[in-house]
Design a protein around this motif. Structure first.
Motif, PDB file in Angstrom:
ATOM      1  N   SER A  89      35.494  53.395  52.986  1.00  0.00           N
ATOM      2  CA  SER A  89      35.692  53.538  51.547  1.00  0.00           C
ATOM      3  C   SER A  89      36.040  52.181  50.955  1.00  0.00           C
ATOM      4  N   ILE A  90      35.640  51.973  49.698  1.00  0.00           N
ATOM      5  CA  ILE A  90      36.017  50.772  48.963  1.00  0.00           C
ATOM      6  C   ILE A  90      36.686  51.215  47.669  1.00  0.00           C
ATOM      7  N   ALA A  91      37.921  50.764  47.449  1.00  0.00           N
ATOM      8  CA  ALA A  91      38.652  51.061  46.215  1.00  0.00           C
ATOM      9  C   ALA A  91      38.620  49.823  45.332  1.00  0.00           C
ATOM     10  N   VAL A  92      38.102  49.971  44.118  1.00  0.00           N
ATOM     11  CA  VAL A  92      37.984  48.860  43.169  1.00  0.00           C
ATOM     12  C   VAL A  92      38.859  49.157  41.958  1.00  0.00           C
ATOM     13  N   THR A  93      39.735  48.226  41.619  1.00  0.00           N
ATOM     14  CA  THR A  93      40.670  48.472  40.530  1.00  0.00           C
ATOM     15  C   THR A  93      40.932  47.205  39.732  1.00  0.00           C
ATOM     16  N   ASP A  94      41.197  47.363  38.456  1.00  0.00           N
ATOM     17  CA  ASP A  94      41.577  46.263  37.570  1.00  0.00           C
ATOM     18  C   ASP A  94      43.095  46.220  37.514  1.00  0.00           C
ATOM     19  N   SER A  95      43.682  45.296  38.288  1.00  0.00           N
ATOM     20  CA  SER A  95      45.135  45.080  38.295  1.00  0.00           C
ATOM     21  C   SER A  95      45.935  46.336  38.635  1.00  0.00           C
ATOM     22  N   MET A  96      45.336  47.245  39.404  1.00  0.00           N
ATOM     23  CA  MET A  96      45.969  48.494  39.832  1.00  0.00           C
ATOM     24  C   MET A  96      46.308  49.414  38.657  1.00  0.00           C
ATOM     25  N   LYS A  97      45.593  49.248  37.545  1.00  0.00           N
ATOM     26  CA  LYS A  97      45.767  50.128  36.389  1.00  0.00           C
ATOM     27  C   LYS A  97      44.887  51.357  36.550  1.00  0.00           C
ATOM     28  N   PRO A  98      45.107  52.412  35.762  1.00  0.00           N
ATOM     29  CA  PRO A  98      44.251  53.604  35.855  1.00  0.00           C
ATOM     30  C   PRO A  98      42.783  53.261  35.613  1.00  0.00           C
ATOM     31  N   GLY A  99      41.900  54.039  36.236  1.00  0.00           N
ATOM     32  CA  GLY A  99      40.463  53.840  36.038  1.00  0.00           C
ATOM     33  C   GLY A  99      39.764  53.191  37.209  1.00  0.00           C
ATOM     34  N   ARG A 100      40.296  53.358  38.416  1.00  0.00           N
ATOM     35  CA  ARG A 100      39.683  52.717  39.576  1.00  0.00           C
ATOM     36  C   ARG A 100      38.425  53.464  40.020  1.00  0.00           C
ATOM     37  N   ILE A 101      37.591  52.752  40.780  1.00  0.00           N
ATOM     38  CA  ILE A 101      36.389  53.347  41.369  1.00  0.00           C
ATOM     39  C   ILE A 101      36.632  53.493  42.865  1.00  0.00           C
ATOM     40  N   ASP A 102      36.249  54.639  43.403  1.00  0.00           N
ATOM     41  CA  ASP A 102      36.289  54.859  44.852  1.00  0.00           C
ATOM     42  C   ASP A 102      34.868  55.051  45.348  1.00  0.00           C
ATOM     43  N   PHE A 103      34.412  54.112  46.164  1.00  0.00           N
ATOM     44  CA  PHE A 103      33.091  54.236  46.786  1.00  0.00           C
ATOM     45  C   PHE A 103      33.287  54.837  48.172  1.00  0.00           C
ATOM     46  N   THR A 104      32.985  56.114  48.306  1.00  0.00           N
ATOM     47  CA  THR A 104      33.166  56.808  49.578  1.00  0.00           C
ATOM     48  C   THR A 104      31.916  57.614  49.890  1.00  0.00           C
ATOM     49  N   SER A 205      48.799  52.672  57.628  1.00  0.00           N
ATOM     50  CA  SER A 205      47.392  52.574  58.019  1.00  0.00           C
ATOM     51  C   SER A 205      46.519  52.318  56.793  1.00  0.00           C
ATOM     52  N   HIS A 206      45.485  51.518  56.964  1.00  0.00           N
ATOM     53  CA  HIS A 206      44.557  51.278  55.849  1.00  0.00           C
ATOM     54  C   HIS A 206      43.531  52.399  55.705  1.00  0.00           C
ATOM     55  N   ASP A 207      43.461  53.294  56.692  1.00  0.00           N
ATOM     56  CA  ASP A 207      42.515  54.413  56.655  1.00  0.00           C
ATOM     57  C   ASP A 207      41.081  53.943  56.438  1.00  0.00           C
ATOM     58  N   ASN A 208      40.773  52.772  56.991  1.00  0.00           N
ATOM     59  CA  ASN A 208      39.421  52.198  56.904  1.00  0.00           C
ATOM     60  C   ASN A 208      38.965  51.975  55.462  1.00  0.00           C
ATOM     61  N   THR A 209      39.928  51.700  54.589  1.00  0.00           N
ATOM     62  CA  THR A 209      39.623  51.457  53.178  1.00  0.00           C
ATOM     63  C   THR A 209      39.766  49.973  52.854  1.00  0.00           C
ATOM     64  N   ALA A 210      38.764  49.437  52.172  1.00  0.00           N
ATOM     65  CA  ALA A 210      38.836  48.067  51.649  1.00  0.00           C
ATOM     66  C   ALA A 210      39.290  48.131  50.198  1.00  0.00           C
ATOM     67  N   TRP A 211      40.227  47.271  49.839  1.00  0.00           N
ATOM     68  CA  TRP A 211      40.725  47.208  48.465  1.00  0.00           C
ATOM     69  C   TRP A 211      40.216  45.936  47.797  1.00  0.00           C
ATOM     70  N   GLU A 212      39.656  46.090  46.602  1.00  0.00           N
ATOM     71  CA  GLU A 212      39.252  44.958  45.770  1.00  0.00           C
ATOM     72  C   GLU A 212      40.029  45.093  44.467  1.00  0.00           C
ATOM     73  N   ILE A 213      41.106  44.320  44.353  1.00  0.00           N
ATOM     74  CA  ILE A 213      41.981  44.390  43.184  1.00  0.00           C
ATOM     75  C   ILE A 213      41.704  43.167  42.316  1.00  0.00           C
ATOM     76  N   PHE A 214      41.250  43.400  41.096  1.00  0.00           N
ATOM     77  CA  PHE A 214      40.900  42.295  40.216  1.00  0.00           C
ATOM     78  C   PHE A 214      42.071  41.951  39.307  1.00  0.00           C
ATOM     79  N   TYR A 215      42.525  40.687  39.423  1.00  0.00           N
ATOM     80  CA  TYR A 215      43.535  40.148  38.522  1.00  0.00           C
ATOM     81  C   TYR A 215      42.876  39.065  37.668  1.00  0.00           C
ATOM     82  N   PRO A 216      43.429  38.759  36.490  1.00  0.00           N
ATOM     83  CA  PRO A 216      42.822  37.728  35.641  1.00  0.00           C
ATOM     84  C   PRO A 216      42.643  36.386  36.358  1.00  0.00           C
TER      85      PRO A 216
END
Length: 414
Positions: A89-104, A205-216
């Motif tokens: 899974s890949i979790a994509v988020t803008d600064s950990m605010k609501p509205g993230r995408i989960d690619f699973t 555990s990371h549960d095989n998840t990659a996190w992409e957190i976008f900060y300014p």
């Protein structure tokens, strides 16, 4: 063993290819070519023992599904399969605010790729190269003269040995002297950012998840690795910071560095400690307008360098490998030699569009997520929410992550 010592008596041995650079892309090319019956000299200035020493390199690479197919098709899968961590899974988020995408993906579709420590990739590649008679491996040396002409190529090494081949392949990385000597025009710019790279042990555990957190200031990526021999959870960190702030971060003691990292993780992996050396490198974009010249092909980072935001740099180089080997193999079946201008033109045409598309998307994402302010952040999260709700759009992005879009070389197909 096919190394610089074993080839002392091969001063002018003719082979199909001379590959300058024995890194991940260059050595994969040598192995893929060898499996197709294409012989090569591989020249590398580094000592393999230094590159594979414990703790020498804490970097890790995301290997897409297509790239894993390539490793499987050239016989590396048995050595690597137990060393990589699936990206489920890949979790994509803008600064950990609501509205993230989960690619699973669905379970039957397999993972989105695999994460490998670069050291493990090198160990597998180097072990295979030592056993491959079609590879003459020249290490701890470099080319001091490169001559290309209508009838072939000739390279003189530092110690005076002269190697000959039909085609010269530059796989020397971003600072390729062969590319620069050939005066290839480059589109290039500096992002004025630096990547801070290391490995982390973490409590959860990371549960095989990659996190992409976008900060300014830049993306902050946590990439899952396999637990170590003691069962400790691990991830690779790629933290992008503004160049103006980089010196201060590099100078931080480990405890302060970890505090800064932890503050950006919002507790997703719990408490952390370092598992690898801290490294950093500047982030720049470059793209060669042409990747061929007379009896010359340029591959990997020598041809294209991009922001690591999508983890596609190595995968793009491995697509170069698959395309070049396929073009050369088909041409040689027809009686053409590897350095034939028609074959090189076909290779360049094949790779130009794919490379341009991937690099354009990567650069666009870097710029889009780098715009500061509440309004741009709100707009990004609105768009991410739309992607989250549209299965067809999510499918497109997952196929891109797997490297399964476009015209794939046979070696990158299952």
């Amino acid at each position: 063993m096919n190394d610089s010592v074993a080839t002392q008596d091969q001063k002018a041995e003719y082979r199909d290819l001379i590959i300058l650079g024995g890194g991940l892309v260059g050595m994969t090319l040598a192995l893929a070519a060898a499996r197709a019956g294409i012989t090569s000299h591989v020249i590398d200035r580094a000592d393999p023992a230094d590159l594979t020493a414990e703790g020498a390199d804490g970097r890790a690479s995301a290997i897409s599904t297509a790239s894993w197919n390539l490793f499987t098709n050239i016989g590396l899968a048995p050595a690597l399969k137990d060393l990589g961590c699936p990206i489920d899974s890949i979790a994509v988020t803008d600064s950990m605010k609501p509205g993230r995408i989960d690619f699973t993906p669905k379970p039957e579709e397999g993972s989105l790729g695999r994460m490998f420590a670069n050291r493990d990739l090198r160990l597998a590649l180097f072990a295979a190269a030592r056993e491959e008679k079609n590879i003459a491996w020249h290490v701890r040396t470099e080319a001091v003269r490169r001559d290309r002409g209508p009838h072939g190529v000739e390279v003189e090494l530092f110690d005076g040995r002269v190697l000959k081949a039909s085609l010269l392949v530059a796989a020397e990385g971003r600072q390729s002297p062969t590319r620069d000597e050939a005066r290839f025009a480059l589109a290039k710019w500096d992002y004025k950012h630096r990547a801070m790279v290391t490995g982390l042990f973490h409590e959860k555990s990371h549960d095989n998840t990659a996190w992409e957190i976008f900060y300014p200031a830049g993306p902050f990526a946590l990439l899952p690795l396999r637990d170590d021999d003691q069962g400790r959870h691990r991830s690779a960190l790629v933290w992008t910071v503004a160049e103006k702030d980089a010196a201060g971060i590099i100078a931080m003691p480990d405890a302060m560095f970890l505090h800064e990292v932890e503050s950006r993780m919002h507790g997703v992996l719990g408490r952390i400690t370092l598992s690898a050396p801290r490294m950093s490198y500047p982030l720049r974009f470059h793209h060669a307008g042409h990747v061929i010249d007379e009896r010359l092909a340029v591959i990997g980072d020598a041809a294209h360098g991009m922001h690591p935001i999508a983890g596609q740099g190595l995968n793009l180089g491995l697509r170069d490998v698959g395309a070049l080997v396929e073009v050369l193999t088909e041409g040689m079946r027809l009686g053409l030699e590897p350095g034939d201008a028609q074959l090189l033109a076909r290779y360049e045409k094949w790779r130009s569009l794919d490379t341009f598309m991937v690099m354009s998307v990567t650069d666009g994402l870097t710029r889009l997520f780098g715009i500061p302010g509440r309004l741009p952040s709100a707009a990004r999260r609105l768009g991410m929410g739309a992607v989250q709700r549209l299965p067809s759009l999510k499918r497109f992005f997952m196929d891109e992550a797997r490297g399964m879009s476009g015209k794939l070389p046979e070696l990158l197909q299952a």
